[in-house]
Design a protein around this motif. Structure first.
Motif, mmCIF file in Angstrom:
data_model
loop_
_atom_site.group_PDB
_atom_site.id
_atom_site.type_symbol
_atom_site.label_atom_id
_atom_site.label_comp_id
_atom_site.label_asym_id
_atom_site.label_seq_id
_atom_site.Cartn_x
_atom_site.Cartn_y
_atom_site.Cartn_z
ATOM 1 N N ALA A 166 0.814 -1.212 0.000
ATOM 2 C CA ALA A 166 0.000 0.000 0.000
ATOM 3 C C ALA A 166 0.848 1.261 0.000
ATOM 4 C CB ALA A 166 -0.923 -0.004 1.219
ATOM 5 N N GLN A 167 1.998 1.222 0.650
ATOM 6 C CA GLN A 167 2.848 2.404 0.715
ATOM 7 C C GLN A 167 3.509 2.722 -0.628
ATOM 8 O OE1 GLN A 167 5.502 1.479 3.942
ATOM 9 N NE2 GLN A 167 4.097 2.264 5.520
ATOM 10 N N LYS A 168 3.495 1.775 -1.549
ATOM 11 C CA LYS A 168 4.081 2.001 -2.873
ATOM 12 C C LYS A 168 3.054 2.531 -3.865
ATOM 13 C CE LYS A 168 7.566 -1.638 -2.315
ATOM 14 N NZ LYS A 168 8.088 -2.941 -2.822
ATOM 15 N N THR A 169 1.788 2.514 -3.510
ATOM 16 C CA THR A 169 0.754 3.009 -4.416
ATOM 17 C C THR A 169 0.670 4.532 -4.347
ATOM 18 O OG1 THR A 169 -0.938 2.751 -2.699
ATOM 19 C CG2 THR A 169 -0.559 0.872 -4.175
ATOM 20 N N LYS A 170 -0.002 5.132 -5.323
ATOM 21 C CA LYS A 170 -0.108 6.586 -5.390
ATOM 22 C C LYS A 170 -1.131 7.136 -4.399
ATOM 23 C CE LYS A 170 1.234 6.853 -10.270
ATOM 24 N NZ LYS A 170 0.837 7.304 -11.625
ATOM 25 N N THR A 171 -2.128 6.343 -4.067
ATOM 26 C CA THR A 171 -3.165 6.795 -3.146
ATOM 27 C C THR A 171 -2.844 6.390 -1.711
ATOM 28 O OG1 THR A 171 -5.525 6.680 -2.626
ATOM 29 C CG2 THR A 171 -4.496 4.691 -3.533
ATOM 30 N N GLU A 172 -3.387 7.140 -0.753
ATOM 31 C CA GLU A 172 -3.171 6.839 0.659
ATOM 32 C C GLU A 172 -4.373 6.147 1.295
ATOM 33 O OE1 GLU A 172 -1.570 9.753 3.279
ATOM 34 O OE2 GLU A 172 -0.414 10.763 1.702
ATOM 35 N N TRP A 173 -5.451 5.976 0.538
ATOM 36 C CA TRP A 173 -6.659 5.405 1.108
ATOM 37 C C TRP A 173 -6.441 3.954 1.539
ATOM 38 C CZ3 TRP A 173 -9.946 8.896 2.487
ATOM 39 C CH2 TRP A 173 -10.070 10.074 1.749
ATOM 40 N N ASP A 174 -5.682 3.190 0.755
ATOM 41 C CA ASP A 174 -5.442 1.793 1.139
ATOM 42 C C ASP A 174 -4.595 1.705 2.416
ATOM 43 O OD1 ASP A 174 -3.280 2.900 -0.080
ATOM 44 O OD2 ASP A 174 -2.968 1.317 -1.558
ATOM 45 N N THR A 175 -3.632 2.613 2.551
ATOM 46 C CA THR A 175 -2.821 2.638 3.778
ATOM 47 C C THR A 175 -3.673 2.979 4.996
ATOM 48 O OG1 THR A 175 -0.919 3.366 2.449
ATOM 49 C CG2 THR A 175 -0.759 3.615 4.843
ATOM 50 N N ILE A 176 -4.570 3.948 4.834
ATOM 51 C CA ILE A 176 -5.459 4.334 5.935
ATOM 52 C C ILE A 176 -6.345 3.163 6.346
ATOM 53 C CG2 ILE A 176 -7.375 5.848 6.561
ATOM 54 C CD1 ILE A 176 -6.140 7.968 4.725
ATOM 55 N N LEU A 177 -6.882 2.445 5.357
ATOM 56 C CA LEU A 177 -7.757 1.304 5.652
ATOM 57 C C LEU A 177 -7.006 0.191 6.380
ATOM 58 C CD1 LEU A 177 -10.497 -0.078 5.344
ATOM 59 C CD2 LEU A 177 -9.764 -0.888 3.084
ATOM 60 N N ILE A 178 -5.790 -0.106 5.940
ATOM 61 C CA ILE A 178 -5.001 -1.175 6.580
ATOM 62 C C ILE A 178 -4.656 -0.798 8.020
ATOM 63 C CG2 ILE A 178 -2.790 -2.377 6.504
ATOM 64 C CD1 ILE A 178 -2.959 -2.208 3.443
ATOM 65 N N HIS A 179 -4.264 0.474 8.238
ATOM 66 C CA HIS A 179 -3.971 0.911 9.610
ATOM 67 C C HIS A 179 -5.219 0.849 10.489
ATOM 68 C CE1 HIS A 179 0.199 2.097 9.679
ATOM 69 N NE2 HIS A 179 0.083 2.775 8.543
ATOM 70 N N ALA A 180 -6.385 1.100 9.897
ATOM 71 C CA ALA A 180 -7.620 1.114 10.682
ATOM 72 C C ALA A 180 -7.995 -0.278 11.184
ATOM 73 C CB ALA A 180 -8.758 1.705 9.850
ATOM 74 N N VAL A 181 -7.754 -1.318 10.367
ATOM 75 C CA VAL A 181 -8.214 -2.665 10.731
ATOM 76 C C VAL A 181 -7.124 -3.505 11.390
ATOM 77 C CG1 VAL A 181 -9.897 -2.637 8.863
ATOM 78 C CG2 VAL A 181 -7.654 -3.652 8.461
ATOM 79 N N SER A 182 -5.866 -3.072 11.357
ATOM 80 C CA SER A 182 -4.773 -3.925 11.835
ATOM 81 C C SER A 182 -4.892 -4.225 13.333
ATOM 82 C CB SER A 182 -3.425 -3.262 11.529
ATOM 83 O OG SER A 182 -3.340 -1.989 12.149
ATOM 84 N N SER A 183 -4.954 -3.196 14.170
ATOM 85 C CA SER A 183 -5.020 -3.420 15.619
ATOM 86 C C SER A 183 -6.324 -4.076 16.058
ATOM 87 C CB SER A 183 -4.809 -2.098 16.349
ATOM 88 O OG SER A 183 -3.503 -1.602 16.126
ATOM 89 N N PRO A 184 -7.511 -3.615 15.589
ATOM 90 C CA PRO A 184 -8.744 -4.300 15.994
ATOM 91 C C PRO A 184 -8.762 -5.777 15.612
ATOM 92 C CG PRO A 184 -9.263 -2.171 15.058
ATOM 93 C CD PRO A 184 -7.815 -2.388 14.816
ATOM 94 N N MET A 185 -8.228 -6.118 14.443
ATOM 95 C CA MET A 185 -8.212 -7.524 14.034
ATOM 96 C C MET A 185 -7.277 -8.333 14.923
ATOM 97 S SD MET A 185 -9.785 -9.352 11.923
ATOM 98 C CE MET A 185 -9.748 -11.047 11.329
ATOM 99 N N SER A 186 -6.150 -7.760 15.313
ATOM 100 C CA SER A 186 -5.224 -8.458 16.215
ATOM 101 C C SER A 186 -5.887 -8.744 17.554
ATOM 102 C CB SER A 186 -3.959 -7.623 16.417
ATOM 103 O OG SER A 186 -3.258 -7.444 15.199
ATOM 104 N N VAL A 187 -6.628 -7.770 18.081
ATOM 105 C CA VAL A 187 -7.329 -7.965 19.344
ATOM 106 C C VAL A 187 -8.398 -9.043 19.204
ATOM 107 C CG1 VAL A 187 -8.841 -6.844 21.028
ATOM 108 C CG2 VAL A 187 -6.839 -5.628 20.162
ATOM 109 N N LEU A 188 -9.131 -9.025 18.088
ATOM 110 C CA LEU A 188 -10.183 -10.020 17.882
ATOM 111 C C LEU A 188 -9.609 -11.426 17.781
ATOM 112 C CD1 LEU A 188 -13.196 -10.545 17.366
ATOM 113 C CD2 LEU A 188 -12.747 -10.228 14.917
ATOM 114 N N ILE A 189 -8.454 -11.564 17.165
ATOM 115 C CA ILE A 189 -7.826 -12.890 17.038
ATOM 116 C C ILE A 189 -7.557 -13.494 18.417
ATOM 117 C CG2 ILE A 189 -5.678 -14.031 16.348
ATOM 118 C CD1 ILE A 189 -5.680 -12.243 13.866
ATOM 119 N N TRP A 190 -7.192 -12.673 19.382
ATOM 120 C CA TRP A 190 -6.921 -13.191 20.728
ATOM 121 C C TRP A 190 -8.195 -13.305 21.565
ATOM 122 C CZ3 TRP A 190 -2.864 -15.730 22.148
ATOM 123 C CH2 TRP A 190 -1.626 -15.488 21.529
ATOM 124 N N LEU A 191 -9.091 -12.353 21.465
ATOM 125 C CA LEU A 191 -10.262 -12.361 22.341
ATOM 126 C C LEU A 191 -11.293 -13.406 21.940
ATOM 127 C CD1 LEU A 191 -10.967 -8.577 23.116
ATOM 128 C CD2 LEU A 191 -9.866 -10.297 24.539
#
Length: 374
Positions: free
Chosen positions: A48-73
């Protein structure tokens, strides 16, 4: 320790220890899934960091931590469910509801992170109104919070109809008690929607001692940095009842000056006025599409006055004074080029000759002079 083990065995004499294996498998699977997820999210973030748009980076940052928490909980809730049921022999149907609430909470968390990421990205752009972006961010977060609370209450079996009925009466009481707080809140919304000013604008009010640069527009108050670098916190409700000037939205700045020359240079006034007007019409920093006037204006007490009325192209305060200085210096050169000069306050007293002699003779001397003459 012995007492704890005795209590443990007495509380669950028929306990099947196979649940330990079950819990171990669940937590092991969670650990493997967490490692895999971090590898995958790292690869996606690098792409995502190599693409011209930042929307994909924003989306990945948004779901990364919540998904990690869900995997454990998620597997942890099954493990706790198994443990509680094995020890207490009590039905644990409420864990099903808790898992649904957990999933919804994680999704809500991801959406909040997404809203914050989008707001931060849009705030970095000068092409967008930061006040509107901040307002939409506040509204979206408020809506998500309300949806989350209502959904959680419904999942736990609380009737929303009765809650809303009670909330209507309670809202009236709270509204009366928190009148100022609500007026500030709605005052903030009016600033967001009407947009009389935005973050970064220089504003002032002739009704109140308010002047400075807007640094932050909150839901309750607005922070203004005065020209003495002092923070000024103004409740938003104040702006609904005062006049606000926004000099930052000026298209031009005005030069309005009166210049006086000496009375003895009256025959040179027409040429001076004409040359000054020509100079302004040719000046590169003067707005020629706006009003431009140079005229002989008045016979003053000690000068002949003409005025200049024009506008600069710049609205920047420092640049405006540089342009004004250049204009005034050129006017000085024009006046001197015509052999004229600027007037300063003077007063001339004229006496007739006989009056001057009479005024110089003392009263007693005047009487003696009359007697000798007779």
């Amino acid at each position: 320790m012995d007492k704890f083990l005795a209590w443990w065995h007495s509380s669950s004499p028929d306990l099947n220890w196979n649940w330990l294996e079950h819990i171990g498998l669940l937590l092991g699977a969670a650990a493997v899934a967490w490692v895999v997820w971090h590898v995958v999210i790292g690869k996606l973030l690098a792409i995502a960091q190599k693409t011209k748009t930042e929307w994909d980076t924003i989306l990945i940052h948004a779901v990364s931590s919540p998904m990690s928490v869900l995997i454990w909980l998620w597997p942890s809730t099954y493990a706790i469910d198994s443990l509680v049921e094995a020890v207490t022999k009590v039905t644990t149907d409420w864990f099903v509801v808790s898992r649904r609430v957990l999933v919804f909470a994680v999704v809500l968390w991801a959406m909040l992170r997404l809203v914050n990421g989008i707001e931060a990205y849009l705030m970095k752009s000068d092409k967008r109104d930061q006040t509107t972006v901040a307002a939409m961010g506040h509204i979206m977060r408020l809506m998500l919070a309300v949806i989350g609370v209502l959904t959680a209450l419904q999942e736990f079996g609380i009737s929303l109809t009765g809650l809303l009925t009670f909330g209507g009466v309670g809202g009236l009481i709270v509204g009366l008690a928190a009148k100022d707080l609500l007026s500030n809140f709605f005052g903030g919304l009016m600033i967001y929607f009407d947009r009389p000013f935005k973050v970064g604008d220089w504003i002032s009010s002739p009704d109140r001692n308010i002047e400075g640069t807007v640094e932050r527009i909150g839901m309750r108050m607005t922070m203004i940095r005065t020209f003495e670098s002092r923070p000024l916190y103004v409740p938003n409700s104040v702006f609904s009842s005062i006049v606000v000037q926004n000099p930052s939205r000026m298209r031009n700045r005005r030069i309005n000056e009166t210049i006086g020359i000496r009375y003895k240079d009256a025959d040179k006034m027409a040429g001076i006025v004409a040359d000054v007007k020509t100079m302004l019409e040719q000046h590169p920093d003067i707005e020629h599409s706006a009003t431009l006037m140079v005229n002989f204006d008045a016979f003053a007490g000690s000068s002949l006055n003409f005025f200049i009325y024009t506008f600069t192209k710049t609205v920047n305060w420092a640049r405006y004074h540089e342009v004004k200085q250049d204009v005034m210096l050129q006017i000085v050169d024009i006046v001197h080029a015509h052999g004229a000069d600027f007037a300063f306050p003077t007063r001339t007293i004229a006496f007739e000759r006989d009056d001057a002699v009479e005024a110089a003779i003392p009263v007693n001397a005047e009487a003696e002079f009359s007697q000798n003459k007779n």
